[in-house]
Write a protein that holds these residues in place. Sequence first.
Motif, PDB file in Angstrom:
ATOM      1  N   ILE A 194       0.673  -1.061   0.049  1.00 47.63           N
ATOM      2  CA  ILE A 194      -0.054  -0.117  -0.017  1.00 47.63           C
ATOM      3  C   ILE A 194       0.781   1.400   0.047  1.00 47.63           C
ATOM      4  CG2 ILE A 194      -1.742   1.230   1.189  1.00 47.63           C
ATOM      5  CD1 ILE A 194      -2.875  -1.166   2.433  1.00 47.63           C
ATOM      6  N   LEU A 195       1.837   1.208   0.824  1.00 48.16           N
ATOM      7  CA  LEU A 195       2.623   2.518   0.837  1.00 48.16           C
ATOM      8  C   LEU A 195       3.614   2.720  -0.280  1.00 48.16           C
ATOM      9  CD1 LEU A 195       4.205   2.257   4.644  1.00 48.16           C
ATOM     10  CD2 LEU A 195       2.244   3.694   3.777  1.00 48.16           C
ATOM     11  N   PHE A 196       3.919   1.487  -1.130  1.00 50.18           N
ATOM     12  CA  PHE A 196       4.751   1.455  -2.249  1.00 50.18           C
ATOM     13  C   PHE A 196       3.849   2.157  -3.263  1.00 50.18           C
ATOM     14  CE2 PHE A 196       5.990  -0.058  -6.370  1.00 50.18           C
ATOM     15  CZ  PHE A 196       7.357   0.291  -6.053  1.00 50.18           C
ATOM     16  N   PHE A 197       2.766   1.631  -3.697  1.00 46.33           N
ATOM     17  CA  PHE A 197       1.940   2.264  -4.659  1.00 46.33           C
ATOM     18  C   PHE A 197       1.424   3.680  -4.371  1.00 46.33           C
ATOM     19  CE2 PHE A 197       1.727  -2.169  -5.683  1.00 46.33           C
ATOM     20  CZ  PHE A 197       2.108  -2.318  -7.170  1.00 46.33           C
ATOM     21  N   TRP A 198       1.023   3.958  -3.140  1.00 47.66           N
ATOM     22  CA  TRP A 198       0.769   5.352  -2.510  1.00 47.66           C
ATOM     23  C   TRP A 198       1.778   6.166  -3.021  1.00 47.66           C
ATOM     24  CZ3 TRP A 198      -1.475   6.444   2.800  1.00 47.66           C
ATOM     25  CH2 TRP A 198      -2.006   7.884   2.690  1.00 47.66           C
ATOM     26  N   ALA A 199       3.064   6.022  -2.617  1.00 50.56           N
ATOM     27  CA  ALA A 199       3.999   6.828  -2.983  1.00 50.56           C
ATOM     28  C   ALA A 199       4.425   7.199  -4.417  1.00 50.56           C
ATOM     29  CB  ALA A 199       5.415   6.268  -2.428  1.00 50.56           C
ATOM     30  N   LEU A 247       0.760  11.983  -9.679  1.00 57.80           N
ATOM     31  CA  LEU A 247      -0.647  12.794  -9.608  1.00 57.80           C
ATOM     32  C   LEU A 247      -0.212  14.073  -9.032  1.00 57.80           C
ATOM     33  CD1 LEU A 247      -3.189   9.872  -9.187  1.00 57.80           C
ATOM     34  CD2 LEU A 247      -2.384  10.855 -11.362  1.00 57.80           C
ATOM     35  N   ASN A 248       0.938  14.249  -8.481  1.00 62.90           N
ATOM     36  CA  ASN A 248       1.419  15.268  -7.670  1.00 62.90           C
ATOM     37  C   ASN A 248       0.411  15.487  -6.680  1.00 62.90           C
ATOM     38  OD1 ASN A 248       3.381  16.321  -9.562  1.00 62.90           O
ATOM     39  ND2 ASN A 248       1.879  17.239 -10.857  1.00 62.90           N
TER      40      ASN A 248
END
Length: 204
Positions: free
Chosen positions: A65-70, A76-77
């Motif tokens: 989750i954290l990887f794809f969030w980052a 997407l800025n």
Amino acid sequence: MGDNRQSFVHHALGGGPVADVLLWRRWCGSVTLLVSSTALWILFERAGYNVLSFIANVLLLLVVILFFWAKSASLLNRPLPPIPDMEVHEESVVKAADMVRVWINHVLMIAHDIAIGGNLKLFVKVAVGLWLISYVGSFCNFLTFIYMGILFSLSVPLLYDKYQDQIDDKLIIAQKVIQTQYRKIDDNILRKISRPLNKEKKTQ
């Protein structure tokens, strides 16, 4: 008088957020602890889920989750995940080490008094305590033992806070009975055993 009792129990439990949770003054924290511990106990004890697999899967999900969030935030800025600086401060390590050192020194002191000092009374107390732990452990595993400890922690302080007078009266009576029985055992058994040991030390 009630405020004095509550402050006494609250102070005896540390007087901080932990005391508030154990005395159900913070309902959200108390309910969260009770529900989460019950859910974990059912998950591991009744459903038979493996603890190591559960921890690994939770960490894997969190990392994904954290990887794809980052990654999506950079494309997407959008702001990055609100994660604080993952750093263990030296003060926290020193405090934890001091607490562990105090407990270890206390255990070593007890072992020294039993093995070198020949303290028979302390030996009996430790032996009885360890036997009780072993006896309770024969009826449940470690996870159930921890869960029972959480339930007792969330119930016993609250009951004592509400019914302190009645409980204190019963405890005084029980203490007198225990002291009477202990004195009988001490006079009839322990002192007779300790006398030959003291004579052997003097002759050596």
